[in-house]
Scaffold this motif. Structure first.
Motif, PDB file in Angstrom:
ATOM      1  N   HIS A 109       0.935  -1.222   0.148  1.00  0.00           N
ATOM      2  CA  HIS A 109       0.028   0.077  -0.021  1.00  0.00           C
ATOM      3  C   HIS A 109       0.998   1.266  -0.121  1.00  0.00           C
ATOM      4  O   HIS A 109       0.929   2.077   0.941  1.00  0.00           O
TER       5      HIS A 109
ATOM      6  N   ARG B 290     -12.362   1.936  -3.818  1.00  0.00           N
ATOM      7  CA  ARG B 290     -12.121   0.488  -3.752  1.00  0.00           C
ATOM      8  C   ARG B 290     -12.651  -0.413  -4.936  1.00  0.00           C
ATOM      9  O   ARG B 290     -12.510  -1.244  -4.745  1.00  0.00           O
TER      10      ARG B 290
ATOM     11  N   HIS C  57      -8.616  -4.829   1.686  1.00  0.00           N
ATOM     12  CA  HIS C  57      -7.169  -5.228   2.350  1.00  0.00           C
ATOM     13  C   HIS C  57      -7.407  -6.502   3.592  1.00  0.00           C
ATOM     14  O   HIS C  57      -8.493  -5.995   4.293  1.00  0.00           O
TER      15      HIS C  57
ATOM     16  N   GLU D  95      -6.854  -8.027   6.853  1.00  0.00           N
ATOM     17  CA  GLU D  95      -5.936  -7.824   8.043  1.00  0.00           C
ATOM     18  C   GLU D  95      -6.545  -8.661   9.220  1.00  0.00           C
ATOM     19  O   GLU D  95      -5.708  -8.708  10.180  1.00  0.00           O
TER      20      GLU D  95
ATOM     21  N   ASN E 105       0.452  -7.357   2.983  1.00  0.00           N
ATOM     22  CA  ASN E 105       0.258  -6.923   1.676  1.00  0.00           C
ATOM     23  C   ASN E 105      -0.555  -7.893   0.881  1.00  0.00           C
ATOM     24  O   ASN E 105      -0.584  -7.907  -0.297  1.00  0.00           O
TER      25      ASN E 105
ATOM     26  N   TRP F 104      -4.506  -8.740  -0.243  1.00  0.00           N
ATOM     27  CA  TRP F 104      -5.796  -8.074  -0.622  1.00  0.00           C
ATOM     28  C   TRP F 104      -6.470  -9.158  -1.413  1.00  0.00           C
ATOM     29  O   TRP F 104      -6.210  -9.994  -1.986  1.00  0.00           O
TER      30      TRP F 104
END
Length: 164
Positions: free
Chosen positions: A55, A67, A99, A101, A139, A141
């Motif tokens: 990102h 997005r 993303h 997480e 990193n 997605w």
């Protein structure tokens, strides 16, 4: 002027098979005033495209503003344009970039990417362990595909004619 060709529309099964077979596509981003596209390795699994990308840089500004993305995968034969080589296939997917997480989501992405790239499971365990130390900065997605369409052609034939 009008055209007529032998391009065929792909059904969902053909689209899924094509996306599972290939490994590189192009993500299209738009910030509301301009567009930007990047080729990326990917993995496809049940209407989800998994990606790895930092990102940072130009793309980060686009992602922060919007997005909604377009992801394109295409194939042309070596020597495209020569006799007998007028074949191509392309699939265009619309979706929303997310993303990853959460540890479970990151782990799933890693396993799907390993498998899609032909790597033994566990090949990315070092990367996974490092990522899980601070999953908010991963990193990884995914694009949840909301619509997909595909076209393919074998021995392209295009006819041009006047309207009337």
């Amino acid at each position: 002027m009008k055209t007529k060709s032998n391009v065929e529309k792909m059904d969902q099964a053909a689209i899924d098979a094509f996306l599972k077979k290939n490994r590189v596509g192009v993500i299209g981003l738009n910030d509301g005033s301009s567009s930007y596209s990047i080729p990326l390795a990917y993995a496809y699994d049940n209407s989800v495209i998994y990606l790895t990308m930092g990102h940072v840089g130009r793309k980060a500004g686009y992602i922060d503003k919007n997005r909604n993305v377009c992801f394109t995968v295409y194939w042309i034969p070596e020597g495209f344009g020569s006799p007998g080589k007028m074949n191509w296939t392309s699939v265009v997917c619309d979706g929303v970039l997310e993303h990853l997480e959460e540890p479970e989501a990151i782990t799933r992405a890693v396993r799907v990417l390993e498998k899609h790239m032909g790597m033994p499971e566990g090949s990315w365990d070092g990367l996974l362990a490092m990522t899980l130390k601070n999953p908010k900065t991963s990193n990884f997605w995914k694009i949840q595909v909301t619509a997909a369409g595909g076209r393919t052609i074998e021995n392209e034939l295009v006819e041009f004619f006047e309207e009337g």
